[in-house]
Design a protein around this motif. Structure first.
Motif, PDB file in Angstrom:
ATOM      1  N   GLN A 119      -9.330  -3.532   0.049  1.00  0.00           N
ATOM      2  CA  GLN A 119      -7.910  -3.771   0.266  1.00  0.00           C
ATOM      3  C   GLN A 119      -7.097  -3.497  -0.987  1.00  0.00           C
ATOM      4  O   GLN A 119      -5.969  -3.015  -0.912  1.00  0.00           O
ATOM      5  CB  GLN A 119      -7.687  -5.218   0.735  1.00  0.00           C
ATOM      6  CG  GLN A 119      -8.177  -5.490   2.142  1.00  0.00           C
ATOM      7  CD  GLN A 119      -7.539  -4.555   3.167  1.00  0.00           C
ATOM      8  OE1 GLN A 119      -6.318  -4.368   3.194  1.00  0.00           O
ATOM      9  NE2 GLN A 119      -8.366  -3.954   4.024  1.00  0.00           N
ATOM     10  N   LEU A 122      -6.496   0.239  -1.097  1.00  0.00           N
ATOM     11  CA  LEU A 122      -5.534   0.615  -0.063  1.00  0.00           C
ATOM     12  C   LEU A 122      -4.109   0.221  -0.451  1.00  0.00           C
ATOM     13  O   LEU A 122      -3.170   1.000  -0.279  1.00  0.00           O
ATOM     14  CB  LEU A 122      -5.895  -0.051   1.262  1.00  0.00           C
ATOM     15  CG  LEU A 122      -6.919   0.652   2.151  1.00  0.00           C
ATOM     16  CD1 LEU A 122      -7.294  -0.248   3.327  1.00  0.00           C
ATOM     17  CD2 LEU A 122      -6.389   1.986   2.647  1.00  0.00           C
ATOM     18  N   LEU A 123      -3.954  -0.978  -0.977  1.00  0.00           N
ATOM     19  CA  LEU A 123      -2.624  -1.457  -1.364  1.00  0.00           C
ATOM     20  C   LEU A 123      -2.041  -0.614  -2.487  1.00  0.00           C
ATOM     21  O   LEU A 123      -0.834  -0.356  -2.519  1.00  0.00           O
ATOM     22  CB  LEU A 123      -2.702  -2.931  -1.798  1.00  0.00           C
ATOM     23  CG  LEU A 123      -2.923  -3.941  -0.662  1.00  0.00           C
ATOM     24  CD1 LEU A 123      -3.155  -5.340  -1.233  1.00  0.00           C
ATOM     25  CD2 LEU A 123      -1.727  -3.954   0.285  1.00  0.00           C
ATOM     26  N   LEU A 125      -2.594   2.628  -2.989  1.00  0.00           N
ATOM     27  CA  LEU A 125      -2.131   3.884  -2.394  1.00  0.00           C
ATOM     28  C   LEU A 125      -0.830   3.687  -1.623  1.00  0.00           C
ATOM     29  O   LEU A 125       0.093   4.499  -1.725  1.00  0.00           O
ATOM     30  CB  LEU A 125      -3.206   4.451  -1.469  1.00  0.00           C
ATOM     31  CG  LEU A 125      -4.533   4.878  -2.117  1.00  0.00           C
ATOM     32  CD1 LEU A 125      -5.475   5.437  -1.062  1.00  0.00           C
ATOM     33  CD2 LEU A 125      -4.314   5.907  -3.216  1.00  0.00           C
ATOM     34  N   LYS A 126      -0.767   2.624  -0.864  1.00  0.00           N
ATOM     35  CA  LYS A 126       0.429   2.367  -0.063  1.00  0.00           C
ATOM     36  C   LYS A 126       1.656   2.095  -0.940  1.00  0.00           C
ATOM     37  O   LYS A 126       2.789   2.402  -0.551  1.00  0.00           O
ATOM     38  CB  LYS A 126       0.180   1.192   0.875  1.00  0.00           C
ATOM     39  CG  LYS A 126      -0.808   1.515   1.991  1.00  0.00           C
ATOM     40  CD  LYS A 126      -1.100   0.303   2.870  1.00  0.00           C
ATOM     41  CE  LYS A 126      -2.084   0.661   3.974  1.00  0.00           C
ATOM     42  NZ  LYS A 126      -2.404  -0.504   4.849  1.00  0.00           N
ATOM     43  N   LYS A 127       1.411   1.565  -2.129  1.00  0.00           N
ATOM     44  CA  LYS A 127       2.514   1.234  -3.038  1.00  0.00           C
ATOM     45  C   LYS A 127       2.994   2.447  -3.826  1.00  0.00           C
ATOM     46  O   LYS A 127       4.206   2.637  -4.015  1.00  0.00           O
ATOM     47  CB  LYS A 127       2.093   0.125  -4.002  1.00  0.00           C
ATOM     48  CG  LYS A 127       3.192  -0.307  -4.962  1.00  0.00           C
ATOM     49  CD  LYS A 127       2.737  -1.463  -5.843  1.00  0.00           C
ATOM     50  CE  LYS A 127       3.847  -1.903  -6.799  1.00  0.00           C
ATOM     51  NZ  LYS A 127       3.423  -3.046  -7.650  1.00  0.00           N
ATOM     52  N   THR A 130       3.370   9.177  -2.855  1.00  0.00           N
ATOM     53  CA  THR A 130       4.582   9.798  -2.304  1.00  0.00           C
ATOM     54  C   THR A 130       4.196  11.143  -1.684  1.00  0.00           C
ATOM     55  O   THR A 130       3.078  11.634  -1.873  1.00  0.00           O
ATOM     56  CB  THR A 130       5.650  10.035  -3.381  1.00  0.00           C
ATOM     57  OG1 THR A 130       5.243  11.140  -4.220  1.00  0.00           O
ATOM     58  CG2 THR A 130       5.869   8.796  -4.236  1.00  0.00           C
ATOM     59  N   GLU A 152      -9.612   4.762   7.205  1.00  0.00           N
ATOM     60  CA  GLU A 152      -8.421   3.986   6.851  1.00  0.00           C
ATOM     61  C   GLU A 152      -7.808   4.509   5.554  1.00  0.00           C
ATOM     62  O   GLU A 152      -6.580   4.583   5.418  1.00  0.00           O
ATOM     63  CB  GLU A 152      -8.792   2.508   6.722  1.00  0.00           C
ATOM     64  CG  GLU A 152      -7.593   1.570   6.662  1.00  0.00           C
ATOM     65  CD  GLU A 152      -7.985   0.109   6.718  1.00  0.00           C
ATOM     66  OE1 GLU A 152      -7.066  -0.735   6.734  1.00  0.00           O
ATOM     67  OE2 GLU A 152      -9.197  -0.202   6.735  1.00  0.00           O
ATOM     68  N   GLN A 155      -6.127   7.915   6.328  1.00  0.00           N
ATOM     69  CA  GLN A 155      -4.909   7.691   7.110  1.00  0.00           C
ATOM     70  C   GLN A 155      -3.784   7.135   6.246  1.00  0.00           C
ATOM     71  O   GLN A 155      -2.615   7.506   6.420  1.00  0.00           O
ATOM     72  CB  GLN A 155      -5.196   6.741   8.276  1.00  0.00           C
ATOM     73  CG  GLN A 155      -6.106   7.317   9.350  1.00  0.00           C
ATOM     74  CD  GLN A 155      -5.417   8.357  10.223  1.00  0.00           C
ATOM     75  OE1 GLN A 155      -4.428   8.969   9.834  1.00  0.00           O
ATOM     76  NE2 GLN A 155      -5.956   8.574  11.403  1.00  0.00           N
ATOM     77  N   ALA A 156      -4.123   6.265   5.290  1.00  0.00           N
ATOM     78  CA  ALA A 156      -3.109   5.699   4.395  1.00  0.00           C
ATOM     79  C   ALA A 156      -2.442   6.789   3.575  1.00  0.00           C
ATOM     80  O   ALA A 156      -1.217   6.784   3.373  1.00  0.00           O
ATOM     81  CB  ALA A 156      -3.747   4.652   3.477  1.00  0.00           C
ATOM     82  N   GLU A 159      -0.261   8.986   5.940  1.00  0.00           N
ATOM     83  CA  GLU A 159       0.981   8.315   6.324  1.00  0.00           C
ATOM     84  C   GLU A 159       2.055   8.460   5.248  1.00  0.00           C
ATOM     85  O   GLU A 159       3.251   8.463   5.542  1.00  0.00           O
ATOM     86  CB  GLU A 159       0.704   6.838   6.598  1.00  0.00           C
ATOM     87  CG  GLU A 159      -0.019   6.595   7.925  1.00  0.00           C
ATOM     88  CD  GLU A 159      -0.464   5.160   8.098  1.00  0.00           C
ATOM     89  OE1 GLU A 159      -0.073   4.300   7.252  1.00  0.00           O
ATOM     90  OE2 GLU A 159      -1.198   4.873   9.072  1.00  0.00           O
ATOM     91  N   LYS A 160       1.610   8.599   3.987  1.00  0.00           N
ATOM     92  CA  LYS A 160       2.547   8.815   2.880  1.00  0.00           C
ATOM     93  C   LYS A 160       2.910  10.290   2.739  1.00  0.00           C
ATOM     94  O   LYS A 160       3.665  10.675   1.848  1.00  0.00           O
ATOM     95  CB  LYS A 160       1.931   8.300   1.574  1.00  0.00           C
ATOM     96  CG  LYS A 160       1.831   6.782   1.489  1.00  0.00           C
ATOM     97  CD  LYS A 160       3.202   6.168   1.333  1.00  0.00           C
ATOM     98  CE  LYS A 160       3.118   4.677   1.080  1.00  0.00           C
ATOM     99  NZ  LYS A 160       4.448   4.091   0.790  1.00  0.00           N
TER     100      LYS A 160
END
Length: 307
Positions: A119, A122-123, A125-127, A130, A152, A155-156, A159-160
């Motif tokens: 996690q 993942l967090l 990458l999501k933060k 770009t 996952e 996909q993360a 999605e960016k």
């Protein structure tokens, strides 16, 4: 920014034999050196040598993190690895025989990755990711990092809207292809697995796959490599050099290719740069080193034929 993700890195221990490896006999070494191990870290090193900004991400064992990080710092690789509590980064033994007889690699089992560490990656990458970024996910999966965890992760990044490159094998490579990542680099063995369910010749199957993936750089052994990009095919003929250690050559190609591609988006220049840097790399003893100046000269010998 380019981010490389090495989920299962290693510390490479290079053993240089005095004579040809012989079973049932004491094989003596003339020298022992250490290098960074793992496809993503090798990619980061290539980018760093070429002056392209990047950040190496992934997991590393807590118990020998100091030794692992020391090699990263020696290589001047910017990094942010998540430590696995009580984990030990595996060591890979690379046995190199004299007179360019090739190398043999033996690798230890990996650490086990917990849900908290998954996690955390993942967090990150999501933060920070770009649509201007490139993400390279490369290498094997560690223990307890399942194929759904990889899905996952991919996909993360998708999605960016980042450019997602994968240098994977087996089930992980099949997943990357199914998810429609932007770049893959299968070797001739991985290519067979990847195309096993497709019909027609290898070329026809590759062309079919290229409709789903932006760029495919496929190695075909002694025949060089072939690249499919935006509906076009390119045959890549690398320069002939004296090989000392081929460990990490493919990783060097990917790192150098993405470094050049990130700057100019010129597929031919990126292929030339990747091939030249890999050709330089195989002439040196360790798992990652190459000479950018030498690569510039070798680059003039790389032939790109548009098919």
């Amino acid at each position: 920014m380019i981010y490389t993700i090495t989920l299962n890195p290693a510390i490479d221990r290079l053993l240089f034999l005095e004579k040809e490896l012989t079973k049932r006999k004491t094989n003596r070494t003339s020298k022992v050196t250490y290098d960074i191990g793992g496809k993503g870290t090798h990619g980061s090193y290539a980018m760093t040598r070429l002056g392209v900004s990047n950040l190496a991400l992934g997991f590393a064992g807590e118990r020998n993190f100091a030794a692992f990080e020391e090699i990263l710092m020696q290589k001047e690789i910017s990094h942010r690895f998540i430590q696995i509590p009580k984990g030990l980064t595996r060591e890979s033994i690379v046995v190199i025989e004299p007179d360019n007889q090739g190398s043999t690699m033996l690798t230890e089992p990996s650490f086990s990755v917990g849900e908290a560490e998954k996690q955390q990656l993942l967090l990150f990458l999501k933060k920070y990711l770009t649509e201007e970024d490139i993400v390279l996910i490369a290498g094997s999966l560690p223990e307890n990092f399942q194929i759904n965890d990889l899905a996952e992760l991919i996909q993360a990044a998708k999605e960016k809207q980042a450019f997602v490159a994968c240098d994977l094998s087996g089930e992980a490579l099949l997943l990357a292809a199914q998810l429609g990542v932007d770049f893959i680099k299968p070797n001739e063995f991985e290519l067979t697995e990847l195309l096993s369910e497709k019909t027609g010749t290898v070329e026809e199957a590759l062309e079919q796959l290229s409709r789903e993936i932006t760029c495919i750089a496929a190695s075909k052994g002694e025949k060089g490599s072939i690249c499919y990009y935006e509906g076009k095919q390119y045959q890549v003929l690398a320069p002939k050099v004296k090989e000392i250690n081929d460990t990490g050559a493919g990783d060097c190609f990917v790192g150098a290719f993405l470094a050049e591609f990130s700057k100019c988006k010129d597929i031919k220049e990126a292929l030339k740069t990747g091939s030249a840097c890999a050709a330089s790399k195989v002439q040196y003893e360790d798992s990652s080193y190459f000479d950018p100046k030498e690569a510039d000269i070798l680059k003039q010998q790389v032939k790109i034929i548009e098919l």
